[in-house]
Design a protein around this motif. Structure first.
Motif, PDB file in Angstrom:
ATOM      1  N   ILE A 170     -30.007 -23.853  15.971  1.00  0.00           N
ATOM      2  CA  ILE A 170     -29.298 -23.850  14.690  1.00  0.00           C
ATOM      3  C   ILE A 170     -28.715 -25.217  14.355  1.00  0.00           C
ATOM      4  N   HIS A 171     -28.262 -25.975  15.373  1.00  0.00           N
ATOM      5  CA  HIS A 171     -27.681 -27.280  15.064  1.00  0.00           C
ATOM      6  C   HIS A 171     -28.741 -28.234  14.500  1.00  0.00           C
ATOM      7  N   VAL A 174     -29.282 -27.198  10.805  1.00  0.00           N
ATOM      8  CA  VAL A 174     -28.162 -27.712  10.002  1.00  0.00           C
ATOM      9  C   VAL A 174     -28.372 -29.187   9.691  1.00  0.00           C
ATOM     10  N   GLU A 181     -23.967 -23.209   8.817  1.00  0.00           N
ATOM     11  CA  GLU A 181     -24.439 -22.219   9.786  1.00  0.00           C
ATOM     12  C   GLU A 181     -24.470 -20.831   9.163  1.00  0.00           C
ATOM     13  N   ARG A 185     -27.672 -18.442   8.988  1.00  0.00           N
ATOM     14  CA  ARG A 185     -27.657 -17.106   9.594  1.00  0.00           C
ATOM     15  C   ARG A 185     -28.008 -16.029   8.559  1.00  0.00           C
ATOM     16  N   SER A 200     -29.480 -23.077  20.971  1.00  0.00           N
ATOM     17  CA  SER A 200     -28.357 -22.667  20.165  1.00  0.00           C
ATOM     18  C   SER A 200     -27.407 -21.767  20.924  1.00  0.00           C
TER      19      SER A 200
END
Length: 204
Positions: A170-171, A174, A181, A185, A200
């Motif tokens: 996820i980072h 982003v 985030e 999501r 993540s």
């Protein structure tokens, strides 16, 4: 230090480069607080798809020796090695020769050569993937400059979805999409066949 050469320079630049690299290695060690008598042995290796000295050898090893008595070595720990993939002499071990053949584009069944080939393919794949995502991100920047809000959001959404399908952490999503985030999501929740990558620490 190992460096792959592309072509043979027309002057002595290739050989003089060893002095530059040697100074950089020694300065790096000394800056870390090492005393002169604690300097580690250093090796500078040039892999050349050409003949660097026109002697037909696969390997040329240089150390500092006394000109008046070549059996007397300075023992300063500095070694320069030139490996030539076009040598003809029988002067290297079979596994080294197979590696040099690989430099020339010949892939053998040698385990070490196979390992190198797989690693190169992996690095190329990662680089291609990075370029692909960066290109997509650049397109989003162009959209932002033009002030097309709806188009930018659509591209952010599409890129986020693509990276989720590739199971990216996820980072990283982003970073490339500039979404939050929570937004990412939400996109993941709307698409049941996607998930975050292992880095993540969580999955959707």
């Amino acid at each position: 230090m190992i460096e792959m050469q592309v072509r043979k320079p027309s002057d002595d630049g290739l050989y003089l480069r060893t002095r530059y690299y040697q100074s950089m290695i020694d300065m790096g060690l000394l800056e870390e607080g090492a005393d002169y008598d604690e300097l580690n042995p250093s090796y500078i290796i040039f892999i050349c798809p050409f003949e660097p000295f026109d002697k037909g050898r696969h390997i040329y090893t240089f150390r500092n020796v006394c000109l008046e008595d070549t059996s007397l070595e300075l023992r300063d720990g500095a070694t320069k090695i030139f490996l030539s993939s076009v040598g003809t002499a029988n002067d290297v071990a079979p596994d080294v020769k197979r590696f040099l053949e690989y430099v020339n584009g010949i892939l053998s069944n040698d385990a070490f050569v196979q390992e190198i080939d797989q690693e190169i393919k992996r690095v190329k794949k990662l680089e291609e993937e990075r370029v692909r995502y960066m290109t997509y991100a650049m397109k989003m920047q162009e959209e932002r400059k033009e002030g097309i809000k709806e188009g930018r959001e659509a591209m952010q959404h599409d890129l986020a979805l693509k990276m989720l399908k590739d199971h990216k952490p996820i980072h990283e999503i982003v970073r490339y999409t500039e979404l939050t985030e929570n937004q990412i999501r939400k996109i993941a929740a709307e698409n049941s066949n996607v998930s975050f990558g292992e880095e993540s620490g969580s999955h959707v």
